[in-house]
Design an enzyme around this catalytic site. Structure first.
Site, PDB file in Angstrom:
ATOM      1  N   VAL A 273      -2.823   0.761   2.098  1.00 48.05           N
ATOM      2  CA  VAL A 273      -3.884   1.094   1.155  1.00 48.05           C
ATOM      3  C   VAL A 273      -4.138  -0.137   0.286  1.00 48.05           C
ATOM      4  CG1 VAL A 273      -4.614   2.603  -0.720  1.00 48.05           C
ATOM      5  CG2 VAL A 273      -3.234   3.524   1.138  1.00 48.05           C
TER       6      VAL A 273
ATOM      7  N   LYS B 171      -7.982   3.154   2.472  1.00 49.30           N
ATOM      8  CA  LYS B 171      -6.892   3.486   3.385  1.00 49.30           C
ATOM      9  C   LYS B 171      -7.282   2.985   4.773  1.00 49.30           C
ATOM     10  CE  LYS B 171      -4.952   7.661   3.350  1.00 49.30           C
ATOM     11  NZ  LYS B 171      -4.747   9.098   3.643  1.00 49.30           N
TER      12      LYS B 171
ATOM     13  N   GLY C 210      -0.044   0.024  -1.387  1.00 44.54           N
ATOM     14  CA  GLY C 210       1.069   0.775  -0.819  1.00 44.54           C
ATOM     15  C   GLY C 210       0.986   0.812   0.687  1.00 44.54           C
ATOM     16  N   GLN C 211       1.969   1.503   1.296  1.00 39.28           N
ATOM     17  CA  GLN C 211       2.088   1.549   2.744  1.00 39.28           C
ATOM     18  C   GLN C 211       2.547   2.935   3.147  1.00 39.28           C
ATOM     19  OE1 GLN C 211       1.579  -1.306   4.774  1.00 39.28           O
ATOM     20  NE2 GLN C 211       1.740  -0.028   6.577  1.00 39.28           N
ATOM     21  N   GLY C 212       1.950   3.470   4.219  1.00 33.89           N
ATOM     22  CA  GLY C 212       2.359   4.762   4.737  1.00 33.89           C
ATOM     23  C   GLY C 212       2.423   4.723   6.239  1.00 33.89           C
ATOM     24  N   GLY C 213       2.729   5.872   6.860  1.00 35.72           N
ATOM     25  CA  GLY C 213       2.801   5.914   8.311  1.00 35.72           C
ATOM     26  C   GLY C 213       1.471   5.601   8.970  1.00 35.72           C
ATOM     27  N   PHE C 214       0.363   5.863   8.267  1.00 36.60           N
ATOM     28  CA  PHE C 214      -0.974   5.600   8.801  1.00 36.60           C
ATOM     29  C   PHE C 214      -1.340   4.127   8.739  1.00 36.60           C
ATOM     30  CE2 PHE C 214      -2.448   4.683   4.631  1.00 36.60           C
ATOM     31  CZ  PHE C 214      -1.690   5.493   3.822  1.00 36.60           C
ATOM     32  N   GLY C 215      -0.740   3.369   7.835  1.00 39.64           N
ATOM     33  CA  GLY C 215      -1.135   1.984   7.593  1.00 39.64           C
ATOM     34  C   GLY C 215      -1.056   1.672   6.113  1.00 39.64           C
TER      35      GLY C 215
ATOM     36  N   ASP D  69       1.829  19.079   2.392  1.00 40.03           N
ATOM     37  CA  ASP D  69       2.641  17.903   2.056  1.00 40.03           C
ATOM     38  C   ASP D  69       2.569  17.610   0.561  1.00 40.03           C
ATOM     39  OD1 ASP D  69       4.431  15.926   2.682  1.00 40.03           O
ATOM     40  OD2 ASP D  69       2.918  14.434   3.190  1.00 40.03           O
TER      41      ASP D  69
END
Length: 835
Positions: free
Chosen positions: A533, A547, A526-531, A644
């Site tokens: 996984v 992560k 997956g992908q998030g604002g941090f980068g 969150d």
């Protein structure tokens, strides 16, 4: 009912024929005074169909069924009344009972089957029509109260109507016989799937097994023979306007034609050839391995003419190469190169615009969406490019524009027929075949290679000397940033137990690179604002999730160190376990235990997978989240506010047990309400006092839990709500239904079960208590736990929740435009200035 079931012994029919001469056929009616007894029968007025008693091949049990009349050879049984309750001898009878229902009785007078009409009526009469429909009429006016066409067995006849409702989930289904000698309900069912553009589906024990492709206004485009068969073209699919779609036949009733779902999972077309005086079979699906639903997994294409039959689409590679090479294709394929839209959303460098690759003569993927207001192929293409979640489109001049989002499932290459499917690819994938660009790429590769060799020669002699120094600096950096993060996340004086937090073990970068195959895109979870996984496996066989903080990300460093300080020492079965971290040079990574079932939203809002979450599992998930939250608020050494809590941050292990994750914006609290000037979180889950004033406390997490609880029960997203339901959000809709006393409508049809209705309503009540506008009115997590376990029996009535009023037309239009621009909202952190 397999083809063998069509071979009902000729002797049986001769026996029934002889019986009718002895006992006499009772016209076409059944009344209280005129029942039929084994082996009597009734015949429709035009002598087209017969209803009576029969025994399947190789069976002595007796059933009441309908078959074609006046055919000299063995004919298939088209409908069975007491299919699950056979009669052991020839003492059976079909009659009208005292309450007006049509029933089948055995010799002891026991009811083995009933039409089961609950409304009171009298003067009932059952009639067999020339359509093959057994109808029950009541009252002096002969009102229709029941018909066999509404409860078919395994056979579709010309005058039948199949219906399916996308909102309620109610469907008319064919169900196969268990075997050719046993007409009880088997493993296969078939009917209309109304989600997206309607399709005809076959299910095996509730799981998709075969599908027809979407309806284009005249045909199902996934059945090539439908365009040439005079029989298959005779269908009509109507949208009734309330979410209901109805499939009906427009063929000449003179045909003796039936569509049969066999016990071995085949859907066949059978018709009587008057010239040859035999039954012919014009269609049989699935006919190849490629017809089986999802044979090649997401973004895989199946071609029965090739060996192996499965191949990844252009621009995609196998998600698990080892399994793929062994012929295990269900995990499918993943992109080799990310799309331009992904780069825009992740804040990385943006390249040239995406394009499309045309695939000819294809069975298009499942769950197509119709795109209104697109009158040309160019408009269809442009609309897909505007929407970052659109991954494929098809333009069909006689129908219009179809589009697909998410994973593309069940793609097949046809040798004839099919449609041209356009797959979205990154620009670099589209130009990979261009010779001029290949020369440029080769030239650049040579230049870059020469520079790389020079750099390697220049710096290689320094590497050994600096390696130890870099490791020492990294450890000092981690120690300093951990202390810095502890001071940041704790709103008050730093307690002694926080100063003692140390993260162990420290993983070497080389170990994590090996575990993730150098962070190969096929390992990406997956992908998030941090980068991103990634999935990995350590040398000892332990599966992990890594992560990795993106170097180009504008957010994540503070969240990284925050997570180190917050959960490094937290241990609870409903919290994701942090195994360690890696800090080398500019690389910063967190290592977690791997959750094979990903996040809750992957099940809850997926029309195919949500059925796996029955009510017992959902209630277990609700309890697990509540226990994890109770540990954070009350039982852990550090009192932590998550800030969150949402479905994408609830991960599921192999047994679908929930674990709270993503503590990047969590805060350690001294127990009192805290003020902040930096509001972070996700719209739809933030409490009003936090969103508007920057004040957060344990009751902020309670509000988020309430929203999450309502989403779990309803199966709906709070932020993506239907505009025609006159509510700003799921909270507003739930409050509206609560006040109207119609809370049943909120329950997800996939879990609707009267046995658990009280428990579901109690959860909705608790959810409304959690989202009350004032924080002081919301219950504490410990109280919620008691409410869920019915330790507190009488719940207080909920007060008006937050965010229930619809905004002004200007605001609503702004929100709509925002949602249209940002079609994918899976970024976990919003950063706002509190007012």
């Amino acid at each position: 009912m397999g083809l063998g079931s069509c071979e009902v012994a000729v002797a049986l029919l001769l026996f029934l024929s002889c019986s009718s001469s002895v006992y006499g056929d009772a016209g076409d009616n059944i009344t209280t005074s005129q029942p039929i007894k084994d082996p009597e029968a009734i015949v429709s007025a035009g002598n087209k169909f017969k209803l009576g008693f029969f025994s399947p091949v190789n069976s002595t049990y007796r059933y009441v069924g309908i078959w074609y009349s006046n055919i000299s050879v063995a004919t298939p049984v088209l409908w069975v009344a007491n299919r699950n309750n056979p009669i052991n001898d020839s003492s059976g009878m079909m009659t009208i009972s005292e309450d007006g229902n049509l029933v089948v009785l055995n010799g002891q007078g026991e009811v083995l089957w009933s039409s089961n009409v609950t409304n009171g009526f009298n003067q009932s009469t059952a009639q067999l029509t020339d359509d093959g429909n057994l109808v029950l009429k009541a009252g002096p006016n002969g009102n229709l109260v029941w018909q066999s066409f509404q409860q078919p067995t395994d056979t579709y006849l010309i005058k039948m109507r199949f219906s399916a409702n996308a909102r309620t989930g109610n469907k008319t289904l064919l169900t196969s016989w268990r075997s050719s000698s046993d007409p009880s309900v088997g493993n296969f069912s078939a009917g209309i799937n109304p989600l997206g553009i309607p399709e005809f589906f076959m299910w095996y024990n509730g799981h998709p097994f075969w599908r027809s492709g979407p309806w284009d206004g005249q045909n199902f485009i996934g059945i090539p023979g439908m365009y040439t068969s005079v029989y298959l073209r005779g269908f009509s699919l109507q949208d009734e306007g309330d979410g209901t779609f109805t499939l009906s036949s427009i063929q000449d009733p003179a045909y003796r034609l039936a569509y049969v779902l066999t016990s071995n999972g085949k859907f066949t077309e059978q018709y009587w050839d008057y010239g040859k005086q035999v039954w012919e079979y014009n269609l049989e699906v699935p006919s190849t391995e490629c017809d089986i639903y999802g044979k090649c997994g997401p973004f895989g294409s199946c071609d029965a003419q090739n060996s192996p039959i499965c191949a990844c689409l252009k621009g995609f590679v196998a998600k698990n190469p080892d399994e793929w090479n062994k012929g295990i294709w269900t995990r499918g394929c993943v992109r080799k190169t990310s799309l331009q839209c992904d780069g825009i959303q992740n804040g990385t460098e943006v390249g040239k615009e995406d394009g499309f690759k045309k695939l000819e003569m294809m069975k298009v993927p499942t769950f197509a969406q119709y795109c209104p207001n697109t009158y040309s192929e160019q408009e269809c293409k442009d609309e897909c490019l505007k929407n970052c979640s659109c991954v494929a489109y098809l333009y069909y001049k006689d129908f219009g524009c179809m589009a697909w989002t998410g994973n593309l499932i069940d793609i097949q290459k046809f040798s004839e027929g099919g449609k041209d499917l356009n797959i979205r690819l990154a620009y670099t994938e589209l130009v990979s075949g261009n010779k001029r660009n290949m020369k440029v790429i080769i030239s650049m590769s040579v230049i870059v290679g020469a520079i790389a060799i020079f750099i390697c020669v220049f710096f290689s002699w320094k590497w050994m000397a600096k390696h130890r120094e870099r490791k020492l600096i990294s450890e000092e950096t981690l120690s300093f940033k951990t202390r810095e993060a502890q001071e940041t996340v704790f709103d008050g004086n730093l307690p002694e137990n926080v100063r003692q937090v140390k993260l162990e073990p420290l993983f070497k970068l080389q170990i994590l690179e090996t575990a993730t195959n150098n962070f190969d895109i096929s390992k990406k979870l997956g992908q998030g604002g941090f980068g991103a996984v990634y999935w990995g496996k350590l040398p000892d066989g332990l599966e992990i999730a890594v992560k990795r903080l993106s170097r180009t990300s504008g957010q994540g460093r503070e969240e990284f160190m925050n997570e180190v300080a917050v959960i490094s020492k937290l241990q609870h079965r409903n919290l994701v376990r942090l195994l360690g971290c890696c800090v080398e040079g500019e690389e910063m990574m967190l290592v977690y235990e791997y959750m094979p079932n990903k996040s809750l939203d992957a099940f809850l809002f997926d029309s195919l997978r949500k059925g796996q979450l029955d009510w017992k599992r959902r209630f277990n998930i609700i309890n697990g989240i509540c226990r994890g939250l109770l540990y954070l608020h009350r039982d852990s050494r550090l009192r932590i506010i998550h800030r969150d809590l949402k479905p994408s941050n609830i991960l599921l292990d192999h047994e679908l047990n929930p674990k709270i994750s993503d503590f990047g914006i969590a805060r350690i609290s001294g127990g009192n309400e805290v003020n902040t000037t930096r509001v972070v979180g996700t719209f739809g889950f933030m409490s009003p006092e936090y969103l508007m004033e920057g004040r957060f406390s344990e009751k902020s997490d309670v509000f988020s839990f309430g929203v999450l609880l309502l989403e779990i029960v309803s199966g709906r997203k709070n932020a993506h709500f239907y505009s025609n339901e006159h509510a700003l959000s799921l909270i507003g809709f739930a409050w509206k239904l609560w006040n109207e006393g119609d809370i049943t409508c909120l329950v997800d049809p996939a879990i609707s079960d009267p046995c658990f209705q009280v428990e579901m309503f109690r959860c909705i009540h608790i959810g409304l208590l959690c989202v009350q506008e004032l924080a002081k009115d919301r219950p504490a997590v410990s109280t919620i736990t008691s409410m869920l376990n019915s330790e507190i029996v009488d719940l207080p009535p909920p007060k008006k929740p937050a965010f229930v009023e619809r905004q002004s037309s200007v605001d609503t239009e702004a929100i709509t435009q925002s949602q249209k621009i940002n079609s994918i909202n899976n970024v976990t952190i919003s950063d706002l200035n509190g007012r």
